[in-house]
Motif scaffolding. Structure first.
Motif, PDB file in Angstrom:
ATOM      1  N   THR A   1       0.747  -1.218  -0.053  1.00  0.00           N
ATOM      2  CA  THR A   1      -0.136  -0.004   0.046  1.00  0.00           C
ATOM      3  C   THR A   1       0.951   1.297  -0.106  1.00  0.00           C
ATOM      4  O   THR A   1       0.697   2.248  -0.734  1.00  0.00           O
ATOM      5  N   TYR A   2       1.930   1.378   0.738  1.00  0.00           N
ATOM      6  CA  TYR A   2       2.777   2.446   0.880  1.00  0.00           C
ATOM      7  C   TYR A   2       3.474   2.689  -0.385  1.00  0.00           C
ATOM      8  O   TYR A   2       3.621   3.907  -0.846  1.00  0.00           O
ATOM      9  N   VAL A   3       3.873   1.682  -1.010  1.00  0.00           N
ATOM     10  CA  VAL A   3       4.380   1.908  -2.454  1.00  0.00           C
ATOM     11  C   VAL A   3       3.354   2.494  -3.504  1.00  0.00           C
ATOM     12  O   VAL A   3       3.846   2.991  -4.564  1.00  0.00           O
ATOM     13  N   ALA A   4       2.236   2.174  -3.369  1.00  0.00           N
ATOM     14  CA  ALA A   4       1.212   2.479  -4.332  1.00  0.00           C
ATOM     15  C   ALA A   4       0.439   3.768  -3.733  1.00  0.00           C
ATOM     16  O   ALA A   4      -0.592   4.133  -4.360  1.00  0.00           O
ATOM     17  N   TRP A   5       0.888   4.439  -2.833  1.00  0.00           N
ATOM     18  CA  TRP A   5       0.264   5.483  -2.068  1.00  0.00           C
ATOM     19  C   TRP A   5      -0.188   6.636  -3.023  1.00  0.00           C
ATOM     20  O   TRP A   5      -1.250   7.078  -3.004  1.00  0.00           O
ATOM     21  N   GLU A   6       0.972   7.026  -3.802  1.00  0.00           N
ATOM     22  CA  GLU A   6       0.679   8.130  -4.645  1.00  0.00           C
ATOM     23  C   GLU A   6      -0.612   7.833  -5.914  1.00  0.00           C
ATOM     24  O   GLU A   6      -1.272   8.720  -6.204  1.00  0.00           O
ATOM     25  N   ARG A   7      -0.575   6.548  -6.084  1.00  0.00           N
ATOM     26  CA  ARG A   7      -1.550   6.172  -7.136  1.00  0.00           C
ATOM     27  C   ARG A   7      -2.858   5.875  -6.772  1.00  0.00           C
ATOM     28  O   ARG A   7      -3.917   6.075  -7.486  1.00  0.00           O
ATOM     29  N   ILE A   8      -3.037   5.826  -5.348  1.00  0.00           N
ATOM     30  CA  ILE A   8      -4.307   5.819  -4.799  1.00  0.00           C
ATOM     31  C   ILE A   8      -5.112   6.797  -5.177  1.00  0.00           C
ATOM     32  O   ILE A   8      -4.745   8.039  -4.218  1.00  0.00           O
ATOM     33  N   GLU A   9      -6.161   7.104  -5.995  1.00  0.00           N
ATOM     34  CA  GLU A   9      -6.817   8.188  -6.018  1.00  0.00           C
ATOM     35  C   GLU A   9      -7.845   8.562  -4.831  1.00  0.00           C
ATOM     36  O   GLU A   9      -8.022   9.686  -4.416  1.00  0.00           O
ATOM     37  N   ASP A  10      -8.476   7.504  -4.581  1.00  0.00           N
ATOM     38  CA  ASP A  10      -9.613   7.823  -3.407  1.00  0.00           C
ATOM     39  C   ASP A  10      -9.233   7.127  -2.073  1.00  0.00           C
ATOM     40  O   ASP A  10      -9.211   5.924  -1.925  1.00  0.00           O
ATOM     41  N   HIS A  11      -8.723   8.111  -1.291  1.00  0.00           N
ATOM     42  CA  HIS A  11      -8.061   7.600  -0.036  1.00  0.00           C
ATOM     43  C   HIS A  11      -9.194   7.136   1.027  1.00  0.00           C
ATOM     44  O   HIS A  11      -9.028   6.741   2.204  1.00  0.00           O
ATOM     45  N   ARG A  12     -10.740   7.355   0.744  1.00  0.00           N
ATOM     46  CA  ARG A  12     -11.680   6.976   1.505  1.00  0.00           C
ATOM     47  C   ARG A  12     -11.792   5.273   1.165  1.00  0.00           C
ATOM     48  O   ARG A  12     -12.501   4.772   1.982  1.00  0.00           O
ATOM     49  N   ALA A  13     -11.536   4.686   0.279  1.00  0.00           N
ATOM     50  CA  ALA A  13     -11.398   3.483   0.086  1.00  0.00           C
ATOM     51  C   ALA A  13      -9.990   2.455   0.263  1.00  0.00           C
ATOM     52  O   ALA A  13      -9.915   1.563  -0.173  1.00  0.00           O
ATOM     53  N   LEU A  14      -9.373   3.159   1.198  1.00  0.00           N
ATOM     54  CA  LEU A  14      -8.135   2.588   1.687  1.00  0.00           C
ATOM     55  C   LEU A  14      -8.239   1.291   2.266  1.00  0.00           C
ATOM     56  O   LEU A  14      -7.431   0.310   1.811  1.00  0.00           O
ATOM     57  N   ASP A  15      -9.232   1.001   3.114  1.00  0.00           N
ATOM     58  CA  ASP A  15      -9.403  -0.336   3.659  1.00  0.00           C
ATOM     59  C   ASP A  15      -9.626  -1.311   2.807  1.00  0.00           C
ATOM     60  O   ASP A  15      -9.219  -2.376   2.773  1.00  0.00           O
ATOM     61  N   GLY A  16     -10.638  -1.095   1.778  1.00  0.00           N
ATOM     62  CA  GLY A  16     -10.686  -1.989   0.571  1.00  0.00           C
ATOM     63  C   GLY A  16      -9.338  -2.208   0.110  1.00  0.00           C
ATOM     64  O   GLY A  16      -9.175  -3.355  -0.565  1.00  0.00           O
ATOM     65  N   TYR A  17      -8.626  -1.345  -0.376  1.00  0.00           N
ATOM     66  CA  TYR A  17      -7.406  -1.485  -0.984  1.00  0.00           C
ATOM     67  C   TYR A  17      -6.346  -2.334  -0.041  1.00  0.00           C
ATOM     68  O   TYR A  17      -5.971  -3.462  -0.849  1.00  0.00           O
ATOM     69  N   VAL A  18      -6.487  -2.090   1.141  1.00  0.00           N
ATOM     70  CA  VAL A  18      -5.563  -3.093   1.879  1.00  0.00           C
ATOM     71  C   VAL A  18      -5.951  -4.282   2.237  1.00  0.00           C
ATOM     72  O   VAL A  18      -5.233  -5.378   2.184  1.00  0.00           O
ATOM     73  N   ARG A  19      -7.395  -4.549   2.043  1.00  0.00           N
ATOM     74  CA  ARG A  19      -7.939  -5.782   2.292  1.00  0.00           C
ATOM     75  C   ARG A  19      -7.672  -6.550   1.118  1.00  0.00           C
ATOM     76  O   ARG A  19      -7.208  -7.717   1.259  1.00  0.00           O
ATOM     77  N   ARG A  20      -7.936  -5.977  -0.027  1.00  0.00           N
ATOM     78  CA  ARG A  20      -7.631  -6.717  -1.210  1.00  0.00           C
ATOM     79  C   ARG A  20      -6.067  -6.863  -1.470  1.00  0.00           C
ATOM     80  O   ARG A  20      -5.534  -8.362  -1.635  1.00  0.00           O
TER      81      ARG A  20
END
Length: 188
Positions: A64-83
């Protein structure tokens, strides 16, 4: 040439910020602090070992840290980390070493009758009590005292008011009858 103290201190602070990964993304650091317990519960549901769950979460947070700049919607971070947790766990599962080889014969021994099957143990227990009940009363009493109550020959003789020799001979005859019992012969 000497370097002023203030310049070296600011340079040291800047290099410390660059060497510490969370200094680049303070929002990532605050996200991890806030959501770590919830994400760790998710990781624990994916693994059996709590230490493996912590390693799994750390790996997912690194991705997640490596892709932090590419994640557009930071409200969906939980979903990103779970995935990331799920994908990482799936990759670990697929990469595990399997030590199974096919062979012509099964390596397992044949099941022994009367092993650990509770139904077979109960059937043997019932058959033994029926065989003991067919013994004469005196022999039955001596067998029960010796083997079920775990008394010594001397204690059995004392309880029944007979000699130790009488206990030995009566128990020997009773065990002979039990060995010859046809119902117990099927169990052996």
């Amino acid at each position: 040439m000497t370097t002023p103290v203030c310049t070296s201190a600011s340079t040291a602070a800047a290099s410390a910020r660059q060497s510490h990964p969370c200094a680049t993304y303070p929002s990532f650091s605050s996200y991890v602090r806030a959501r770590r317990p919830v994400l760790l519960r998710t990781a624990r549901s994916l693994t059996a070992n709590p230490s493996d769950a912590e390693d799994l979460l750390q790996t997912a947070l690194t991705k997640t840290y490596v892709a932090w700049e590419r994640i557009e919607d930071h409200r969906a971070l939980d979903g990103y980390v779970r995935r990331a947790l799920l994908n990482t766990r799936t990759s670990q599962w697929r990469k595990r070493k399997v030590d199974e080889f096919t062979c012509d014969e099964l390596p397992e021994p044949e099941p022994v009758p009367g092993g650990d099957d509770p139904a077979e143990q109960q059937a043997l227990h019932d058959a033994m009590w029926r065989a003991i009940m067919r013994l004469p009363a005196r022999q039955r009493a001596m067998v029960v005292l010796r083997y079920y109550e775990d008394l010594s020959e001397a204690q059995t003789a004392e309880v029944l008011g007979v000699s130790v020799g009488t206990v030995k001979s009566a128990v020997s005859r009773a065990l002979g009858k039990l060995r010859e019992d046809p119902e117990l012969g099927l169990v052996r």
